[in-house]
Design a protein around this motif. Structure first.
Motif, PDB file in Angstrom:
ATOM      1  N   LEU A  29      51.038  32.990  31.318  1.00  0.00           N
ATOM      2  CA  LEU A  29      49.715  32.589  31.805  1.00  0.00           C
ATOM      3  C   LEU A  29      48.641  33.427  31.133  1.00  0.00           C
ATOM      4  O   LEU A  29      47.655  32.894  30.626  1.00  0.00           O
ATOM      5  CB  LEU A  29      49.640  32.738  33.328  1.00  0.00           C
ATOM      6  CG  LEU A  29      48.260  32.498  33.943  1.00  0.00           C
ATOM      7  CD1 LEU A  29      47.871  31.031  33.833  1.00  0.00           C
ATOM      8  CD2 LEU A  29      48.255  32.926  35.394  1.00  0.00           C
ATOM      9  N   LYS A  30      48.835  34.730  31.118  1.00  0.00           N
ATOM     10  CA  LYS A  30      47.848  35.610  30.487  1.00  0.00           C
ATOM     11  C   LYS A  30      47.738  35.320  28.996  1.00  0.00           C
ATOM     12  O   LYS A  30      46.639  35.239  28.449  1.00  0.00           O
ATOM     13  CB  LYS A  30      48.210  37.070  30.727  1.00  0.00           C
ATOM     14  CG  LYS A  30      48.015  37.485  32.163  1.00  0.00           C
ATOM     15  CD  LYS A  30      48.427  38.920  32.381  1.00  0.00           C
ATOM     16  CE  LYS A  30      48.294  39.242  33.866  1.00  0.00           C
ATOM     17  NZ  LYS A  30      48.838  40.550  34.171  1.00  0.00           N
ATOM     18  N   ARG A  31      48.869  35.152  28.342  1.00  0.00           N
ATOM     19  CA  ARG A  31      48.879  34.925  26.901  1.00  0.00           C
ATOM     20  C   ARG A  31      48.271  33.561  26.549  1.00  0.00           C
ATOM     21  O   ARG A  31      47.547  33.440  25.566  1.00  0.00           O
ATOM     22  CB  ARG A  31      50.314  35.014  26.395  1.00  0.00           C
ATOM     23  CG  ARG A  31      50.476  34.939  24.918  1.00  0.00           C
ATOM     24  CD  ARG A  31      51.903  35.193  24.415  1.00  0.00           C
ATOM     25  NE  ARG A  31      52.973  34.715  25.270  1.00  0.00           N
ATOM     26  CZ  ARG A  31      53.721  35.503  26.064  1.00  0.00           C
ATOM     27  NH1 ARG A  31      53.506  36.797  26.138  1.00  0.00           N
ATOM     28  NH2 ARG A  31      54.683  34.996  26.799  1.00  0.00           N
ATOM     29  N   HIS A  37      39.982  31.949  29.440  1.00  0.00           N
ATOM     30  CA  HIS A  37      39.462  31.755  30.791  1.00  0.00           C
ATOM     31  C   HIS A  37      39.763  32.982  31.634  1.00  0.00           C
ATOM     32  O   HIS A  37      40.775  33.634  31.436  1.00  0.00           O
ATOM     33  CB  HIS A  37      40.149  30.557  31.476  1.00  0.00           C
ATOM     34  CG  HIS A  37      40.087  29.297  30.699  1.00  0.00           C
ATOM     35  ND1 HIS A  37      38.949  28.557  30.571  1.00  0.00           N
ATOM     36  CD2 HIS A  37      41.036  28.633  29.991  1.00  0.00           C
ATOM     37  CE1 HIS A  37      39.197  27.492  29.831  1.00  0.00           C
ATOM     38  NE2 HIS A  37      40.456  27.516  29.459  1.00  0.00           N
ATOM     39  N   SER A  38      38.924  33.220  32.623  1.00  0.00           N
ATOM     40  CA  SER A  38      39.263  34.267  33.578  1.00  0.00           C
ATOM     41  C   SER A  38      40.358  33.737  34.501  1.00  0.00           C
ATOM     42  O   SER A  38      40.524  32.519  34.659  1.00  0.00           O
ATOM     43  CB  SER A  38      38.039  34.672  34.400  1.00  0.00           C
ATOM     44  OG  SER A  38      37.707  33.649  35.323  1.00  0.00           O
ATOM     45  N   LEU A  39      41.100  34.625  35.107  1.00  0.00           N
ATOM     46  CA  LEU A  39      42.147  34.213  36.038  1.00  0.00           C
ATOM     47  C   LEU A  39      41.538  33.470  37.222  1.00  0.00           C
ATOM     48  O   LEU A  39      42.159  32.567  37.777  1.00  0.00           O
ATOM     49  CB  LEU A  39      42.949  35.429  36.505  1.00  0.00           C
ATOM     50  CG  LEU A  39      44.201  35.140  37.303  1.00  0.00           C
ATOM     51  CD1 LEU A  39      45.130  34.184  36.573  1.00  0.00           C
ATOM     52  CD2 LEU A  39      44.933  36.433  37.626  1.00  0.00           C
ATOM     53  N   GLU A  40      40.323  33.810  37.582  1.00  0.00           N
ATOM     54  CA  GLU A  40      39.659  33.116  38.691  1.00  0.00           C
ATOM     55  C   GLU A  40      39.455  31.629  38.396  1.00  0.00           C
ATOM     56  O   GLU A  40      39.548  30.806  39.297  1.00  0.00           O
ATOM     57  CB  GLU A  40      38.317  33.785  39.021  1.00  0.00           C
ATOM     58  CG  GLU A  40      38.468  35.095  39.754  1.00  0.00           C
ATOM     59  CD  GLU A  40      39.298  34.969  41.035  1.00  0.00           C
ATOM     60  OE1 GLU A  40      39.067  34.027  41.829  1.00  0.00           O
ATOM     61  OE2 GLU A  40      40.182  35.810  41.224  1.00  0.00           O
ATOM     62  N   ALA A  71      58.165  26.251  31.719  1.00  0.00           N
ATOM     63  CA  ALA A  71      58.089  27.400  32.630  1.00  0.00           C
ATOM     64  C   ALA A  71      56.653  27.629  33.093  1.00  0.00           C
ATOM     65  O   ALA A  71      56.413  27.907  34.265  1.00  0.00           O
ATOM     66  CB  ALA A  71      58.635  28.650  31.954  1.00  0.00           C
ATOM     67  N   LEU A  72      55.694  27.509  32.173  1.00  0.00           N
ATOM     68  CA  LEU A  72      54.292  27.704  32.551  1.00  0.00           C
ATOM     69  C   LEU A  72      53.839  26.612  33.510  1.00  0.00           C
ATOM     70  O   LEU A  72      53.151  26.892  34.496  1.00  0.00           O
ATOM     71  CB  LEU A  72      53.407  27.735  31.306  1.00  0.00           C
ATOM     72  CG  LEU A  72      51.916  27.983  31.561  1.00  0.00           C
ATOM     73  CD1 LEU A  72      51.687  29.295  32.317  1.00  0.00           C
ATOM     74  CD2 LEU A  72      51.142  27.982  30.253  1.00  0.00           C
TER      75      LEU A  72
END
Length: 91
Positions: A29-31, A37-40, A71-72
């Motif tokens: 997700l981070k990658r 985008h921000s996680l928010e 998986a994502l």
């Protein structure tokens, strides 16, 4: 005997693919998403599986790189899916 050799390689390959360690979907997700985008933004979406799939299609078409799409998609659906009908969120 030589005709069975490729079949043996195929079976071994399938077995090793099934025993690989689980992918770290939070890292994916981070990658894949938090690079732009921000996680928010991701958290606020609360999309269904079909909607997350459409969103992934859109982001990939715009250049996002997703290493393990299945998986994502599972992670996004489970972690950031629609809110429960009782009003609580899945976290």
């Amino acid at each position: 005997m030589t005709k069975l050799f490729p079949l043996g390689i195929l079976i071994i390959g399938m077995t090793s693919a099934q025993t690989r360690p689980a992918v770290n979907s939070a890292a994916d997700l981070k990658r894949s998403c938090v690079r732009c985008h921000s996680l928010e933004v991701v958290r606020a979406q609360r999309l269904s599986r079909e909607e997350w799939e459409q969103e992934l299609n859109k982001m990939v078409s715009m250049g996002a790189r997703v290493n393990n799409r299945a998986a994502l998609l599972n992670y996004l659906t489970q972690k950031y899916g629609p809110e429960d009908t009782a009003g609580s969120t899945k976290r």
